[in-house]
Design an enzyme around this catalytic site. Structure first.
Site, PDB file in Angstrom:
ATOM      1  N   CYS A 194       3.346  -3.202   4.001  1.00  0.00           N
ATOM      2  CA  CYS A 194       2.458  -2.094   4.385  1.00  0.00           C
ATOM      3  C   CYS A 194       3.134  -1.365   5.540  1.00  0.00           C
ATOM      4  O   CYS A 194       4.352  -1.481   5.702  1.00  0.00           O
ATOM      5  CB  CYS A 194       1.037  -2.576   4.684  1.00  0.00           C
ATOM      6  SG  CYS A 194       0.826  -3.638   6.117  1.00  0.00           S
ATOM      7  N   THR A 237       2.833  -1.760   8.866  1.00  0.00           N
ATOM      8  CA  THR A 237       3.268  -2.700   9.902  1.00  0.00           C
ATOM      9  C   THR A 237       3.600  -4.078   9.370  1.00  0.00           C
ATOM     10  O   THR A 237       4.212  -4.881  10.079  1.00  0.00           O
ATOM     11  CB  THR A 237       2.151  -2.894  10.936  1.00  0.00           C
ATOM     12  OG1 THR A 237       0.991  -3.407  10.246  1.00  0.00           O
ATOM     13  CG2 THR A 237       1.792  -1.584  11.634  1.00  0.00           C
ATOM     14  N   HIS A 262       9.703 -24.804   7.619  1.00  0.00           N
ATOM     15  CA  HIS A 262       8.663 -25.499   8.383  1.00  0.00           C
ATOM     16  C   HIS A 262       7.262 -25.338   7.793  1.00  0.00           C
ATOM     17  O   HIS A 262       6.477 -26.280   7.814  1.00  0.00           O
ATOM     18  CB  HIS A 262       8.610 -24.974   9.831  1.00  0.00           C
ATOM     19  CG  HIS A 262       9.765 -25.409  10.670  1.00  0.00           C
ATOM     20  ND1 HIS A 262       9.715 -25.498  12.042  1.00  0.00           N
ATOM     21  CD2 HIS A 262      11.036 -25.770  10.332  1.00  0.00           C
ATOM     22  CE1 HIS A 262      10.878 -25.912  12.526  1.00  0.00           C
ATOM     23  NE2 HIS A 262      11.707 -26.058  11.499  1.00  0.00           N
ATOM     24  N   ASP A 266       0.862  -1.178   0.000  1.00  0.00           N
ATOM     25  CA  ASP A 266       0.000   0.000   0.000  1.00  0.00           C
ATOM     26  C   ASP A 266       0.907   1.239   0.000  1.00  0.00           C
ATOM     27  O   ASP A 266       2.136   1.125  -0.186  1.00  0.00           O
ATOM     28  CB  ASP A 266      -0.995  -0.035   1.177  1.00  0.00           C
ATOM     29  CG  ASP A 266      -0.307   0.127   2.533  1.00  0.00           C
ATOM     30  OD1 ASP A 266       0.945   0.164   2.587  1.00  0.00           O
ATOM     31  OD2 ASP A 266      -1.027   0.221   3.539  1.00  0.00           O
TER      32      ASP A 266
HETATM   33  C1  RB5 Z   1      -1.842   2.532   6.696  1.00  0.00           C
HETATM   34  O1  RB5 Z   1      -1.858   3.716   7.409  1.00  0.00           O
HETATM   35  C2  RB5 Z   1      -1.576   1.369   7.634  1.00  0.00           C
HETATM   36  O2  RB5 Z   1      -2.674   1.179   8.467  1.00  0.00           O
HETATM   37  C3  RB5 Z   1      -1.289   0.111   6.849  1.00  0.00           C
HETATM   38  O3  RB5 Z   1      -0.193   0.321   6.005  1.00  0.00           O
HETATM   39  C4  RB5 Z   1      -0.929  -1.124   7.666  1.00  0.00           C
HETATM   40  O4  RB5 Z   1       0.054  -0.815   8.608  1.00  0.00           O
HETATM   41  C5  RB5 Z   1      -2.055  -1.854   8.238  1.00  0.00           C
HETATM   42  O5  RB5 Z   1      -1.882  -2.962   8.805  1.00  0.00           O
END
Ligand code: RB5
Length: 148
Positions: free
Chosen positions: A65, A67, A98, A8
């Site tokens: 993304c 996180t 695994h 993203d």
């Molecule tokens: C976007 O702000 C963030 O929420 C997304 O990239 C991700 O971390 C969600 O799990």
């Protein structure tokens, strides 16, 4: 090896960096977006890379993304996908040996670029162990996709 990558907006810069690194190292990389840093929705890209891996267009996938969590949850909704979010290379190796994981997920806000590069290299170069007990457990994961 064919590799599908996606992110993203929050993973856009790390995804591009890893894509370019992998191409330089000889991987055949298809970039499924995002194509810019404007706000976008991680499930769209988790699904695109998930489908590419599930249908055999790519052997393995890389998803980024903020996180690593949301895009990993999304990819795991596609049947046949075993996506794992990691922040260090040991889990990247063990989830290949695994779990026969087929997509690695990371957070650009969590993992530095050098660690991310090492994680991807380890993930893509480690084969599934093929051990009977691991194969049995992966088969049980697959069965969870088709409840009786
Ligand atoms: C976007 O702000 C963030 O929420 C997304 O990239 C991700 O971390 C969600 O799990």
């Amino acid at each position: 090896m064919k590799v599908a990558v996606g992110s993203d907006h929050a993973g856009f810069h790390l995804k591009n960096r890893l894509r370019d690194m992998l191409r330089n190292e000889g991987y055949d990389v298809r970039d499924h977006g995002a194509t810019g840093a404007e706000s976008s929705d991680y499930p769209d890209f988790g699904a695109k890379v998930g489908h590419a891996v599930a249908n055999g267009e790519a052997e393995l996938g890389v998803l980024i993304c903020g996180t690593g969590a949301g895009i990993c949850i999304s990819a795991n909704k596609i049947p046949g996908i075993r996506a794992v979010a990691v922040s260090e290379p040991v889990t990247a190796r063990l989830t290949r040996t695994h779990n026969d994981a087929n997509i690695i997920c990371m957070g650009e806000r969590i993992v530095g670029p050098e660690v991310a590069a090492e994680i991807v290299r380890v993930f893509l170069s480690t084969p599934f162990s093929g051990g009977e007990r691991h194969a049995r457990r992966i088969e049980k994961i697959s069965e969870l996709e088709h409840p009786a």
